[in-house]
Design an enzyme around this catalytic site. Sequence first.
Site, short mmCIF file in Angstrom:
data_model
loop_
_atom_site.label_atom_id
_atom_site.label_comp_id
_atom_site.label_asym_id
_atom_site.label_seq_id
_atom_site.Cartn_x
_atom_site.Cartn_y
_atom_site.Cartn_z
N HIS A 80 -4.96 4.99 13.94
CA HIS A 80 -6.21 4.73 13.22
C HIS A 80 -5.91 3.74 12.10
CE1 HIS A 80 -4.29 8.18 11.30
NE2 HIS A 80 -4.90 7.85 10.17
N HIS B 285 -8.06 12.52 12.43
CA HIS B 285 -7.04 11.66 13.02
C HIS B 285 -5.81 12.55 13.20
CE1 HIS B 285 -9.56 8.58 10.74
NE2 HIS B 285 -9.89 8.52 12.00
N HIS C 112 0.86 -1.19 0.00
CA HIS C 112 0.00 0.00 0.00
C HIS C 112 0.89 1.24 0.00
CE1 HIS C 112 -3.63 2.32 1.13
NE2 HIS C 112 -2.74 3.09 1.76
N HIS D 103 -1.84 2.89 11.35
CA HIS D 103 -0.74 3.85 11.36
C HIS D 103 -1.00 4.97 12.35
CE1 HIS D 103 -3.66 5.32 8.36
NE2 HIS D 103 -3.20 6.54 8.56
N GLU E 233 -4.75 14.54 10.00
CA GLU E 233 -5.58 14.21 8.84
C GLU E 233 -7.04 14.56 9.12
OE1 GLU E 233 -5.08 10.05 8.04
OE2 GLU E 233 -2.94 10.11 8.47
FE FE2 Z 1 -4.42 8.14 8.13
#
Ligand code: FE2
Length: 429
Positions: free
Chosen positions: A366, A360, A287, A330, A336
């Site tokens: 999260h 976040h 990812h 992460h 964010e």
């Molecule tokens: Fe994130």
Amino acid sequence: MSEALNYQAGFGNQHVTEAVAGSLPVGRNSPQQVAHGLYAELLSGAAFTAPRAENLRTWMYRRQPSVVVGSYQPLSHDFLKTGAAEGQAAPPDPLRWAPSAIPEARSDFVAGLRTLVVNGDPDAQVGMAAHLYLANASMERSAFVNADGELLIVPQQGALRITTELGRLDVKPGEIALIPRGLAFKVAVDGPSRGYICENYGAPFRLPELGPIGSNGLANPRDFLAPVAHFEAEAGAYEIIKKFGGKLWRAEQGHTPFNVVAWHGNLTPYKYDTAHFMTIGSISFDHPDPSIFTVLTSPSDTAGWANVDFVIFPPRWMVAEDTFRPPWYHRNVMSEFMGLVLGQYDAKPEGFKPGGSSLHNAYVPHGPDTEAFAKASSVDLAPHKLDHTLAFMFETRWRLLPTEFALNGGALETSYVQCWSGLQDRFSA
Ligand SMILES: [Fe+2]
């Protein structure tokens, strides 16, 4: 809004446009007399001596200069907040908000502003705010000028016609609009309308560097559309609402501020259709970091640490092999703020609703909820298209503080952290 508008293509171009032939001076910016009795007025978006690549300014040729305005009086607004000083202390939990209802009572774009999160300080030219707009009425003889920051508008429901001093933009969900700091505009709606706004106090948004991606890809400059010159002919008084130093101020003037007959320059509003974003992704495994989805960036004074990035998660193919395809768990130094324009977000397929928001913050862990984890861990990894979806993120290096409205306005989902409670200890030696 039936009349189709014309645009000029290109981000950062020196655009040239006139609504009446012969209005633009040729070969000079401020001749002794401008044609047709117009006044010349300069709008700067950068210090005069900013490097050429970052210099922004536009010359306007208008029926009256914008200095012709009555004196300003304070205008109260219960829900518009500015800077970290107007944020609230909140625990380091992941936060999420349900979509806020569009009011039944008359509410235009300015009255319908609801600040959710803030950081920084506009006087220091640092930070941002994320607002919602909840509108059901058009601004008629009223204009808004934001001296604190530029506005990135992300419609979620309802099409907007944005009239600016430099011309008009039609913007619908899936598209975005960028309104420079200090430029007067008004917003017309065609029904109940909701969307998100990033108010950027820092360096103006620009396209990100492409590095090894090369000269093409992500958001291409030609897909940003600037308006053509347009002026309102109707006589009559106007209300000017100015956001200045974190407060709103109101003045009345006897004429429209949308009286620019011709202009040239590279400080302009834009619209951009996110369907034109060329998405980069993994074609092998793993990812990638979400920075590959950056549409626009406002850099800070530390290279690579954005004051705020505007990042989208558009429809795209997922083909990575032997990979947990949604974002892994992460916690990052960056903060964010997320919104969902339409469809589903792959890390929260059911819980995150279009029109909702999440925060976040720095070092708040999260990732996928229990349901998304179970599915992505066992799903057949055939090529799969994520379709009919558009999520986005305002990602900033400074911690975001929720407002009083965000915490107590009724939309905060107090059970949000429960979406991870089903993640069991599965370890077996
Ligand atoms: Fe994130």
